[in-house]
Write an enzyme that holds these catalytic residues in place. Structure first.
Site, short mmCIF file in Angstrom:
data_model
loop_
_atom_site.label_atom_id
_atom_site.label_comp_id
_atom_site.label_asym_id
_atom_site.label_seq_id
_atom_site.Cartn_x
_atom_site.Cartn_y
_atom_site.Cartn_z
N ASP A 157 8.12 -0.25 0.71
CA ASP A 157 7.05 -0.15 -0.26
C ASP A 157 7.70 -0.41 -1.63
O ASP A 157 8.93 -0.33 -1.76
CB ASP A 157 6.43 1.25 -0.20
CG ASP A 157 5.42 1.48 -1.29
OD1 ASP A 157 4.51 0.66 -1.43
OD2 ASP A 157 5.57 2.48 -2.04
N ASP B 276 6.08 0.34 -5.29
CA ASP B 276 5.80 1.32 -6.34
C ASP B 276 6.25 2.72 -5.91
O ASP B 276 5.73 3.27 -4.95
CB ASP B 276 4.29 1.36 -6.64
CG ASP B 276 3.77 0.01 -7.12
OD1 ASP B 276 4.43 -0.60 -7.97
OD2 ASP B 276 2.71 -0.42 -6.64
C1 G6P Z 1 0.36 0.34 -4.74
C2 G6P Z 1 0.39 1.52 -5.70
C3 G6P Z 1 -1.03 1.95 -6.05
C4 G6P Z 1 -1.84 0.76 -6.51
C5 G6P Z 1 -1.87 -0.32 -5.44
C6 G6P Z 1 -2.63 -1.56 -5.88
O1 G6P Z 1 -0.02 0.79 -3.48
O2 G6P Z 1 1.08 2.60 -5.13
O3 G6P Z 1 -0.93 2.91 -7.07
O4 G6P Z 1 -3.18 1.15 -6.81
O5 G6P Z 1 -0.52 -0.70 -5.15
O6 G6P Z 1 -1.94 -2.15 -6.95
P1 G6P Z 1 -2.50 -3.28 -7.91
O7 G6P Z 1 -1.29 -3.66 -8.73
O8 G6P Z 1 -2.96 -4.42 -7.03
O9 G6P Z 1 -3.60 -2.70 -8.69
MG MG Z 2 4.43 3.56 -3.29
#
Ligand code: G6P
Ligand code: MG
Length: 218
Positions: A9, A11
């Protein structure tokens, strides 16, 4: 079956963009006059943009066009924050682990729900250490469905049983377990305790130690 690949993953695992997601949502919530705390943000970890917005709105309803505008606004704040990202923002231990995985002849992929994932890994300077990228554009059903990780494994040409998923979100751990992957959870037990192995972060994580701690090697 032996481990032949890792799916990371992004983030909160390879970089601390989880903080930028929080700040961007918080800015939007403040503008809307909706209370939103760091604790509440925990429920948004790993959750796609749209579902995150609906959670933040706490039952308030808006026309579709407004929802889209709010998602775009949050994303523009997020893009503003990640413009500053550089190779210094790779979390401790992550680059070393990726390099070790590659040097050992194993494969590495990204498995992130973010539509900004490619931009972030380019800015971090780690795109060249990844054999495949599965991101927010790759599948329809997002975490906690296993689809994104299954897609990443397929891109690597590996079966789920041959891959380890590294995740910091409860939804991501759930997704990986549902897909039949071995899972390393990053963060507190309350959040990622269902993973096979739990680490506070990747600092000092060595490939041999991690592999030795996985259940099939026990
Ligand atoms: C990851 C993060 C989320 C985020 C999602 C979508 O899963 O942990 O916090 O909402 O990505 O990200 P984006 O950049 O497409 O909004
Ligand atoms: Mg994450």
């Amino acid at each position: 079956m032996s481990i032949k690949g890792f799916i990371f993953d992004l983030d909160g695992v390879l970089t601390d963009t989880a903080e930028y997601h929080y700040r961007a949502w918080k800015r939007l919530a403040d503008e809307l006059g909706i209370p939103f705390t760091r604790e509440e943000n925990e429920a948004l970890r790993g959750i796609p943009r749209r579902e995150s917005l609906l959670l933040l709105l706490k039952g308030r309803t808006f026309p579709e066009a407004t929802l889209n505008e709010l998602m775009e606004r949050k994303n523009s704040y997020y893009l503003e924050y990640i413009r500053e990202i550089s190779p210094r923002d790779v979390l401790p231990g992550a680059r070393e682990l990726l390099s070790e995985i590659r040097a050992a002849g194993l494969k590495a992929a990204l498995g992130s729900a973010s539509k900004n994932a490619r931009e972030v890994i380019e800015r971090l300077g780690i795109a060249g250490l990844l054999d495949a990228v599965a991101d927010g554009y790759s599948v329809t059903r997002q975490k906690p469905a296993p689809d994104l990780f299954l897609h990443a494994a397929a891109l690597l040409g590996l079966a789920p049983a041959e891959c380890v998923v590294v995740e910091d979100a409860a939804a991501g751990v759930e997704a990986a377990l549902a897909g039949g992957f071995t899972v390393i959870g990053i963060g507190p037990h309350e959040r990622v305790g269902k993973a096979h192995v739990v680490l506070p972060n990747l600092a000092g994580a060595r490939l041999a130690d991690l592999l030795a701690r996985l259940p099939m090697h026990a």
